[in-house]
Enzyme design. Structure first.
Site, PDB file in Angstrom:
ATOM      1  N   ASP A  68      25.862  16.622   5.191  1.00  0.00           N
ATOM      2  CA  ASP A  68      26.793  17.215   4.453  1.00  0.00           C
ATOM      3  C   ASP A  68      27.944  16.347   3.969  1.00  0.00           C
ATOM      4  O   ASP A  68      28.024  15.302   4.346  1.00  0.00           O
ATOM      5  CB  ASP A  68      27.447  18.419   5.090  1.00  0.00           C
ATOM      6  CG  ASP A  68      27.466  18.435   6.672  1.00  0.00           C
ATOM      7  OD1 ASP A  68      27.755  17.152   7.129  1.00  0.00           O
ATOM      8  OD2 ASP A  68      27.818  19.227   7.319  1.00  0.00           O
ATOM      9  N   ASN A 137      31.653  28.329  15.234  1.00  0.00           N
ATOM     10  CA  ASN A 137      31.224  29.460  14.538  1.00  0.00           C
ATOM     11  C   ASN A 137      29.843  29.579  14.497  1.00  0.00           C
ATOM     12  O   ASN A 137      29.111  30.271  13.638  1.00  0.00           O
ATOM     13  CB  ASN A 137      31.974  29.785  13.332  1.00  0.00           C
ATOM     14  CG  ASN A 137      31.471  28.610  12.141  1.00  0.00           C
ATOM     15  OD1 ASN A 137      30.674  27.553  12.674  1.00  0.00           O
ATOM     16  ND2 ASN A 137      31.888  28.975  10.844  1.00  0.00           N
ATOM     17  N   HIS A 139      27.713  27.415  12.978  1.00  0.00           N
ATOM     18  CA  HIS A 139      27.217  26.669  11.916  1.00  0.00           C
ATOM     19  C   HIS A 139      26.301  25.356  12.173  1.00  0.00           C
ATOM     20  O   HIS A 139      26.488  24.912  13.335  1.00  0.00           O
ATOM     21  CB  HIS A 139      28.184  26.490  10.754  1.00  0.00           C
ATOM     22  CG  HIS A 139      28.929  25.275  11.018  1.00  0.00           C
ATOM     23  ND1 HIS A 139      30.386  25.292  10.516  1.00  0.00           N
ATOM     24  CD2 HIS A 139      28.976  24.150  11.857  1.00  0.00           C
ATOM     25  CE1 HIS A 139      31.015  24.136  10.892  1.00  0.00           C
ATOM     26  NE2 HIS A 139      30.351  23.476  11.708  1.00  0.00           N
ATOM     27  N   GLU A 144      27.368  28.200   6.948  1.00  0.00           N
ATOM     28  CA  GLU A 144      28.313  29.122   7.509  1.00  0.00           C
ATOM     29  C   GLU A 144      27.566  30.498   8.019  1.00  0.00           C
ATOM     30  O   GLU A 144      26.632  30.998   7.272  1.00  0.00           O
ATOM     31  CB  GLU A 144      29.349  29.314   6.816  1.00  0.00           C
ATOM     32  CG  GLU A 144      30.429  27.759   6.589  1.00  0.00           C
ATOM     33  CD  GLU A 144      31.063  27.269   7.619  1.00  0.00           C
ATOM     34  OE1 GLU A 144      30.779  27.430   8.646  1.00  0.00           O
ATOM     35  OE2 GLU A 144      32.557  27.169   7.376  1.00  0.00           O
TER      36      GLU A 144
HETATM   37  C1  F6R Z   1      28.657  17.522  10.560  1.00  0.00           C
HETATM   38  C2  F6R Z   1      28.118  18.887  10.483  1.00  0.00           C
HETATM   39  C3  F6R Z   1      28.896  20.057  11.489  1.00  0.00           C
HETATM   40  C4  F6R Z   1      29.385  19.562  12.661  1.00  0.00           C
HETATM   41  C5  F6R Z   1      29.943  20.545  13.694  1.00  0.00           C
HETATM   42  C6  F6R Z   1      30.352  20.137  14.731  1.00  0.00           C
HETATM   43  O1  F6R Z   1      28.023  16.533   9.841  1.00  0.00           O
HETATM   44  O2  F6R Z   1      27.136  19.163   9.708  1.00  0.00           O
HETATM   45  O3  F6R Z   1      27.981  21.013  11.446  1.00  0.00           O
HETATM   46  O4  F6R Z   1      27.989  18.952  13.431  1.00  0.00           O
HETATM   47  O5  F6R Z   1      30.720  21.161  12.890  1.00  0.00           O
HETATM   48  O6  F6R Z   1      31.427  19.239  14.898  1.00  0.00           O
HETATM   49  P1  F6R Z   1      31.964  18.343  15.963  1.00  0.00           P
HETATM   50  O7  F6R Z   1      31.136  17.562  16.612  1.00  0.00           O
HETATM   51  O8  F6R Z   1      32.963  17.729  15.518  1.00  0.00           O
HETATM   52  O9  F6R Z   1      32.302  19.514  16.962  1.00  0.00           O
END
Ligand code: F6R
Length: 253
Positions: A68, A137, A139, A144
C-alpha cells in the site's frame, strides 16, 4: 490451517520472519515478494539486511510489490511508504530499482494506477510470499473493516482508528492522509504463501478475532482462515491469549 510461532520478543519475530523470507529466496532466487511497512517489520528488515551483508542472501533477481501507499504523498515525502522502504530495506540491499513496485500516491488516475499494479503482479508470475502486519482494527494492507471484502487493488478511505494509530508518524492528525491505495483482499489471498507478523499486547484482540470467529469483512484479516499456507509469527504478548483459548492452533508449531 495456519501455522503459529511464538517468538520471545519483537526482535525475534523479525529474526524468524527474515529466516522464512531468506528460505524463500534461497529456494527461488527470482522470488516475487509482497512487502509491508509499519513498526512491526522493522526488525525483520534489519535481519534481512544483516543476512545480505553476511553474504547469505542475494536480492539481485528478487521482485517486490508493496501492499500500500498513502494517497497524496509524494515518493520523497518522509512518511511515504516509498521512503520507508528505501530507508529500511531497499537502499541497504542489492535489489534492482526496476524490480521494485510501489503504488504511486500522486497518480493522476489512481484507478488506472491500481489496475496496472495488478497487471504488473500478473506479469511477474504472482506473489510467492506476502508479508503482512495487522492493524489494531484488523485491517491487512489498508483493507479496512467493511461490509464486503474488496477484491482488487483499490483506493480506500482510511478509518479514523487507522489515522489515529498512524498519527505517531506525523506531527498532527490533520497531516495523516485520509486515503490510501492498497492491494485488495483477492490480491493478498492470491499470494502462494503468507507471513503475518505481529507483536505487543495491542495486537492480541485483533489476532483473536481473526482466528477464533467466523470470517467477516468487518474483520478483514479473518479471510486468512481460508488461505492454504499462512505462517503467523508473534510474541507472547500478541499470541499468548490466542494460544490459551485455542491451544490446538499451536499444536503443529
Ligand atoms: C503496512 C500495512 C498495514 C500495517 C498495519 C500494522 O504496509 O499495510 O496493514 O501492517 O497497520 O502496522 P504496525 O506494524 O505499524 O503496527
Amino acid at each position: 490451517m495456519a501455522k503459529f510461532i511464538i517468538a520471545k520478543d519483537h526482535n525475534q519475530v523479525g529474526e524468524i520472519g527474515a529466516q522464512i523470507i531468506s528460505d524463500q529466496i534461497k529456494l527461488k532466487p527470482a522470488s516475487v515478494l509482497g512487502l509491508a511497512t509499519g513498526s512491526t517489520p522493522i526488525p525483520l528488515y534489519q535481519h534481512l539486511v544483516r543476512l545480505y551483508q553476511q553474504g547469505v542472501l542475494d536480492f539481485a533477481a528478487v521482485k517486490s510489490f508493496n501492499l500500500d501507499e498513502y494517497a497524496g504523498l509524494s515518493a520523497d515525502h518522509p512518511q511515504s511508504y516509498h521512503a520507508f522502504m528505501d530507508e529500511n530495506l531497499f537502499s541497504r540491499i542489492n535489489i534492482a530499482k526496476e524490480n521494485i513496485h510501489i503504488l504511486d500516491g500522486l497518480a493522476q488516475d489512481p484507478e488506472q494506477q491500481c489496475q496496472s499494479f495488478e497487471e504488473e503482479i500478473k506479469k511477474a508470475g504472482g506473489i510467492d510470499l506476502q508479508l503482512l502486519g495487522i492493524g489494531n482494527n484488523d485491517h491487512i494492507g489498508f483493507n479496512e473493516p467493511a461490509s464486503v471484502f474488496i477484491c482488487d487493488t483499490h483506493v480506500v478511505d482510511l478509518t479514523d482508528s487507522t489515522r489515529e494509530a498512524n498519527r505517531r508518524f506525523f506531527s498532527s492528525l490533520e497531516e495523516v492522509p485520509t486515503q490510501a491505495l492498497t492491494m485488495g483482499i483477492r490480491t493478498i489471498m492470491a499470494a502462494r504463501k503468507i507471513l503475518l507478523i505481529l507483536n505487543g499486547q495491542n495486537k492480541a484482540a485483533a489476532i483473536e478475532k481473526a482466528f477464533l470467529n467466523v470470517i467477516d469483512p468487518q474483520v478483514p484479516v479473518s479471510i486468512l482462515q481460508l488461505h492454504p499456507d499462512v505462517t503467523v509469527v508473534g510474541d507472547e504478548a500478541a499470541l499468548g491469549g490466542l494460544k490459551k483459548q485455542a491451544p490446538s492452533l499451536f499444536a503443529s508449531s
